[in-house]
Design a protein around this motif. Sequence first.
Motif, PDB file in Angstrom:
ATOM      1  N   MET A 106      -3.373   5.798  -1.731  1.00 25.04           N
ATOM      2  CA  MET A 106      -4.402   6.515  -0.979  1.00 25.04           C
ATOM      3  C   MET A 106      -3.783   7.794  -0.404  1.00 25.04           C
ATOM      4  SD  MET A 106      -6.616   5.171   2.298  1.00 25.04           S
ATOM      5  CE  MET A 106      -5.181   4.940   3.344  1.00 25.04           C
ATOM      6  N   LEU A 107      -4.565   8.865  -0.401  1.00 24.99           N
ATOM      7  CA  LEU A 107      -4.120  10.097   0.235  1.00 24.99           C
ATOM      8  C   LEU A 107      -4.827  10.205   1.572  1.00 24.99           C
ATOM      9  CD1 LEU A 107      -3.016  10.754  -2.588  1.00 24.99           C
ATOM     10  CD2 LEU A 107      -3.857  13.082  -2.306  1.00 24.99           C
ATOM     11  N   LEU A 108      -4.042  10.042   2.632  1.00 24.82           N
ATOM     12  CA  LEU A 108      -4.642  10.177   3.952  1.00 24.82           C
ATOM     13  C   LEU A 108      -3.854  11.244   4.710  1.00 24.82           C
ATOM     14  CD1 LEU A 108      -6.850   9.127   5.877  1.00 24.82           C
ATOM     15  CD2 LEU A 108      -5.090   7.650   6.885  1.00 24.82           C
ATOM     16  N   GLY A 109      -4.408  12.444   4.682  1.00 29.72           N
ATOM     17  CA  GLY A 109      -3.740  13.557   5.359  1.00 29.72           C
ATOM     18  C   GLY A 109      -4.435  13.867   6.661  1.00 29.72           C
ATOM     19  N   ILE A 110      -3.796  14.704   7.452  1.00 30.28           N
ATOM     20  CA  ILE A 110      -4.401  15.113   8.723  1.00 30.28           C
ATOM     21  C   ILE A 110      -4.478  16.640   8.821  1.00 30.28           C
ATOM     22  CG2 ILE A 110      -3.690  13.012   9.917  1.00 30.28           C
ATOM     23  CD1 ILE A 110      -1.417  14.725  11.206  1.00 30.28           C
ATOM     24  N   GLY A 111      -4.269  17.342   7.679  1.00 33.31           N
ATOM     25  CA  GLY A 111      -4.391  18.796   7.670  1.00 33.31           C
ATOM     26  C   GLY A 111      -5.838  19.208   7.811  1.00 33.31           C
ATOM     27  N   GLY A 112      -6.073  20.330   8.485  1.00 32.31           N
ATOM     28  CA  GLY A 112      -7.426  20.849   8.635  1.00 32.31           C
ATOM     29  C   GLY A 112      -7.856  21.640   7.413  1.00 32.31           C
ATOM     30  N   PRO A 113      -9.152  22.013   7.342  1.00 27.84           N
ATOM     31  CA  PRO A 113      -9.660  22.696   6.146  1.00 27.84           C
ATOM     32  C   PRO A 113      -9.162  24.143   6.034  1.00 27.84           C
ATOM     33  CG  PRO A 113     -11.352  22.582   7.843  1.00 27.84           C
ATOM     34  CD  PRO A 113     -10.201  21.777   8.352  1.00 27.84           C
ATOM     35  N   TYR A 115       0.851  -1.196   0.000  1.00 23.70           N
ATOM     36  CA  TYR A 115       0.000   0.000   0.000  1.00 23.70           C
ATOM     37  C   TYR A 115       0.884   1.242   0.000  1.00 23.70           C
ATOM     38  CZ  TYR A 115      -2.980  -3.625   1.999  1.00 23.70           C
ATOM     39  OH  TYR A 115      -3.649  -4.800   2.239  1.00 23.70           O
ATOM     40  N   ILE A 116       0.499   2.221  -0.773  1.00 22.75           N
ATOM     41  CA  ILE A 116       1.213   3.515  -0.730  1.00 22.75           C
ATOM     42  C   ILE A 116       0.262   4.546  -0.133  1.00 22.75           C
ATOM     43  CG2 ILE A 116       2.292   5.362  -2.073  1.00 22.75           C
ATOM     44  CD1 ILE A 116       3.195   3.247  -4.080  1.00 22.75           C
ATOM     45  N   VAL A 117       0.717   5.202   0.929  1.00 23.78           N
ATOM     46  CA  VAL A 117      -0.082   6.242   1.592  1.00 23.78           C
ATOM     47  C   VAL A 117       0.645   7.579   1.445  1.00 23.78           C
ATOM     48  CG1 VAL A 117      -1.146   7.026   3.747  1.00 23.78           C
ATOM     49  CG2 VAL A 117      -0.940   4.568   3.278  1.00 23.78           C
ATOM     50  N   VAL A 118      -0.033   8.532   0.819  1.00 22.40           N
ATOM     51  CA  VAL A 118       0.524   9.871   0.660  1.00 22.40           C
ATOM     52  C   VAL A 118      -0.040  10.736   1.786  1.00 22.40           C
ATOM     53  CG1 VAL A 118       0.582  11.896  -0.856  1.00 22.40           C
ATOM     54  CG2 VAL A 118       0.758   9.589  -1.830  1.00 22.40           C
ATOM     55  N   THR A 119       0.858  11.386   2.550  1.00 14.83           N
ATOM     56  CA  THR A 119       0.389  12.177   3.693  1.00 14.83           C
ATOM     57  C   THR A 119      -0.073  13.575   3.292  1.00 14.83           C
ATOM     58  OG1 THR A 119       2.562  13.133   4.067  1.00 14.83           O
ATOM     59  CG2 THR A 119       2.066  11.067   5.207  1.00 14.83           C
ATOM     60  N   ASP A 120       0.419  14.057   2.169  1.00 15.06           N
ATOM     61  CA  ASP A 120       0.323  15.469   1.813  1.00 15.06           C
ATOM     62  C   ASP A 120      -1.100  15.886   1.404  1.00 15.06           C
ATOM     63  OD1 ASP A 120       1.208  17.999   1.211  1.00 15.06           O
ATOM     64  OD2 ASP A 120       2.029  17.450  -0.739  1.00 15.06           O
TER      65      ASP A 120
END
Lengths: 499, 499
Positions: free
Chosen positions: A459-466, A217-222
Motif C-alpha cells: 500500500m502507498l500511504l503518503g502524507i505529502g500535500g497536492p 504488510y508493506i507500506v510505501v511512504t513515498d
Amino acid sequence: MRQFWKLFHSTALTAMVLVILFLSLTTAASVPSDQIFQYIDEHQNEYVERLKDWVAIESDSNDASKRHLVMNMMLLAEERIRKLGGTVEMVDLGMQELPDGNKISLPPAVLGNITKDPKKPTVCFYGHMDVQPAKIEDGWSTEPYTLTEKNGNLYGRGTSDDKGQVLAVLNAIEALQKHELPVNIKILLEGMEEVGSPGLNTLIEQRNSTFFSDVDYIVVTDSSWLSNKPGITYGTRGVGQFFVEVECAKYDLHSGTFGGILHEAMSDLIFLLNTLVDSSGHILIPGIYEAVAPLTEKEKKFYEETEYDPDQIKAKYGIKQFLNKTKEELLMLRSRCPSLSIHGIEGAFSEPGTKTVIPAKVTGKFSIRLAPNMELSVVEKQVTDYLNKKFTERNSPNSIKLTCHRGAKPWLSDTDELQYLAARKAIKRVFGKEADFIRAGGTIPIATQFQDVTRKSIMLLGIGGPDDAAHGQDEKISRNNFIEGTKLYAALLQELAAL
Amino acid sequence: MRQFWKLFHSTALTAMVLVILFLSLTTAASVPSDQIFQYIDEHQNEYVERLKDWVAIESDSNDASKRHLVMNMMLLAEERIRKLGGTVEMVDLGMQELPDGNKISLPPAVLGNITKDPKKPTVCFYGHMDVQPAKIEDGWSTEPYTLTEKNGNLYGRGTSDDKGQVLAVLNAIEALQKHELPVNIKILLEGMEEVGSPGLNTLIEQRNSTFFSDVDYIVVTDSSWLSNKPGITYGTRGVGQFFVEVECAKYDLHSGTFGGILHEAMSDLIFLLNTLVDSSGHILIPGIYEAVAPLTEKEKKFYEETEYDPDQIKAKYGIKQFLNKTKEELLMLRSRCPSLSIHGIEGAFSEPGTKTVIPAKVTGKFSIRLAPNMELSVVEKQVTDYLNKKFTERNSPNSIKLTCHRGAKPWLSDTDELQYLAARKAIKRVFGKEADFIRAGGTIPIATQFQDVTRKSIMLLGIGGPDDAAHGQDEKISRNNFIEGTKLYAALLQELAAL
C-alpha cells in the motif's frame, strides 16, 4: 458428567468467543490514541528540528560528487532507528558505473527491525533518503537545504519527497513506544530512489526469504494526496524512457557554410518527434492503447468520489486549458491512460542567445507513462517499429538509434486488502474524513518490485500535500501534514494491530 | 628659345613620362618581396607564439561572465598595434542589455593608424578578437584555449576565426616595416562579432567622415577558402535568427502527475518547427524564394572554376549524402540560395540522462540564411504570418511568441574592383595559382555595414582553410595557411601600392 462437560464446554466456548470478540472489538480502542496524538502535538517542534537536520544534508543522488552526503544521510537514518531500540543492518549494494566509465560506491540500504513479537503483525515501511537536485538559482525563494517555515509550510528539498514522510513514520513509532508498540516494525530505506534505485531489486530478491519472510504488510511512504483530503494510493503508472538519436555528421557544422546542402539531424529528429502525439494528447503509435485495462464500476466510483479541482490546479500552475473538461476524465487521463511527454533534446543548442550551429548528433528524449496492463517490452517494440517506419518514409540518409532506458511497470493493488481497510479507519480517526482512493500518474517502481518478488500486500500511504512541488522549486510539506501525518502513521499501526 | 624650351619641354615631359612609367611598372617589383617572404619564414615560430598568447584568452563574447577576458583581448591587440608604431584609440561602444535585464559594458573597439603618408593609398583592415564558446567537454581533442600543434595544424579556439587572421595582418605589416610599409594602414577590431557586433554600426556611421574618410580599400580578414586553393570572397549570405517560444504553464511540471492532461509546450513547439523545412531542405514558408537574385553567366563561371570537392567534404565530416549531386549545385545551394537550420531548444531538458519533466516554457531557435536580394523585414513577416497561421490551425490553448534577433543583410561586391585585381596578383605571387572567387554561405554583417555606410570598395580576403571548423570542435588553422597567409597580406599591400 457429559451434561456438565457439555455445559462447561459450551460455556467455556461462549466465554472464549466473547473474550475474542471483546478483544477484537477493543484492541484499537484499548490503545490510548488521544494520549498518543497529544504526545505528537506536544513534540511537534522537536520533529521539525529533526527534519531540519535531515534537510540540511544535500543527499542528491544524481550528483556523484555528493555521494558522501547520501552516505551521511543513510547514517543519520540508521542512528534514528537505533534510538528507537531497533537493530540495523547497512547493506552494501555494490558499485555504480558513471557515464564517464568511472565507478563509485552505491550508498548502502538500511534494513531496520524494531521489536520481534511473534504474536504481533509485522509492518515493513519503505522510504528513501536521497533527493532531487536543487539550487537556489533554479528559482527557489529560500535556501533549498535550509528548512524554512513560512505560512504554515516547511520549505526545503526533501521535506515532502521523502525525508519528511520517513521521519513521520519514525516519530509515530517513537510516540507509540511511550505506551506500547502494537506491531513489529521493519524498515527499508534506500539512497538512490531518484535515479532508479540501482541495486534495490537484487536486495529485495536476496532478502525475500529472510528479511521479508515474516512481513505481513508493506507500506510505501513515498506518495502524496490529490487534494487536502487524505488519500491512499492503490495504483501507479509505469514508465518507459526513450532516447532517439539522429546523426548527420561527425562534427557540429556551421550553419552558414553547410546550411542548405545536407539533411540536418535536427530536422529529421523534429520530424520524428512530431509523429508521436497529436494536438489532443493522443499517442499516434499504433497499438499503444490495446493493452489498457478496461474501466471497472468500482474504479469509476473512486474517480467520482476523489477530491480534485481542475480549476484550482489550472490557476496554480498557470495552465490555460486542460485536454478534457470533467474531473473524472482528467483523473482517468492522468492515472489509467498512457501519456507521452517530450522532455527535450540533448546535443542541440540549448543555452540563451544564438549559436549558428548545425548540431551533428542530437538525441530526442521522451517518455511514455504506462497504464495497467501495458507491458514495456511490447511498447518498446511498438515505438521502435513505428519510428523506424516513419524514418524510412522520410528517406533521409542519416542514421537513427533508438534506445529505451529505465523502465518501470505499472502497479495496481486491491483496495479490499486488509491494510487498506486499516488505513481508511486511521484516516477517519485522524482527519474525520473518508479517504480518497488514488491511482497516481507517476511511477513508484518499488511498488511493482515488492509485488513481483514478495507477493505481500502493498500500500502507498503518503502524507505529502497536492502542491508540495516534490521535484520542483520551493518543495515543502505543510506543518499540518507533517504532524497530522505522524498521527496517521501511529493510527495505522494501531488499526493494523487491531485487524 | 622657343625651340629650346620646346625641346626641353618635350624631353622633360618624355623623361617624366618615362620615370612615371618606370615607377609604375616597378613599384611592386621594386619591393624586395623575396626578402620579406624570407623574413616571414624565419619568424614563423615567433608568430605562432604570439597566436598562442592570444588563443589563451577565453574571449567568448556569448558569455557575459567572460566579458573581462574580451576586454583583455582588446588590450592585447592594442599593444600589438602600438608595437608596430601605430596610434590606437579604444572606442567605448556603450552598454549591452542582458536577457535578465542587467546591463554590462561592451568591449571597446580598437581603431588603429599606422603611417600617414598622403602619397600612399590607405588600406583599412577589419577583424574581431572575440570567439565562439568552446569547452573540452564539447568533444575537443585538445584544450580549446591552449594552442596545440599537431600534424602541421595549430588547434585552438580562435586560431582561424579570427585571431589568427588578424595576427597574420599585423605580422605582415611588421615584416614590411623592416623595409618600408608601402601603404597607410588603418585597423578596426571589435570584440562582439560572434554575437552580432552590437554598437559597431553606430561607430562606423559616427566615424564615416573622419576615420574612414581617407580609406581607399577595406579588407575584411574574417573569411576562409573553399579548398586548398586560395579564394577571394565577394559575396556572403545574410541571416535572420528566429526564436519561437511556447508556454504551457508557469512552472515545469512532473510528467507523471501532469502527463496526459494538458497541451504540452514541447509538442506544440515540435509541431511548429516541423512545418519549416521538408526532408529535401526546401523551406516551406510561402514566398521565401521570391526575392532570390537570378543567376548570371559570370557567376555561373565562378562556380565552375571553383575548387570544391563534395566527396572529400563528406568523408571529412562524416556526412552520408548531400542534398544535391554536382559541385555547382552544392555551391549554389550554400551561397546563393536561402537555407533554414534548426539550432536547438532552450528551456527543455538537454543534459545527459533522464528527467521526467514537462517543460513549462520552451524556445525553439532557428535561422534563415538570406541570399541576395532577400530582405530580412520581408522574411520576418513571412515567417511570422506562416507560424501564426500554423499555430492557429493547431488549435492549442498555449501562447506563442515569435521574435527575430540579430539580422544581417546579404552582401555582394563587384569582382572588377581594383583591390580584387591586386588580391588576384598577390595570390598568384604567393601561391602560384589563380584565385577562386567565392560567395560565402555564412554571414559577415560588417561587409554590408561597411558598404552601406562608407560606399568604399570592400573585399573579404581571409586565410582560413576549408576545414578549420570555425565554430566547431577542434578549430584550427594550418601552420602553412597562417604563414603563407601572412605573406599573402604582405603581397596584397605591395600590390595595392602598385596599382
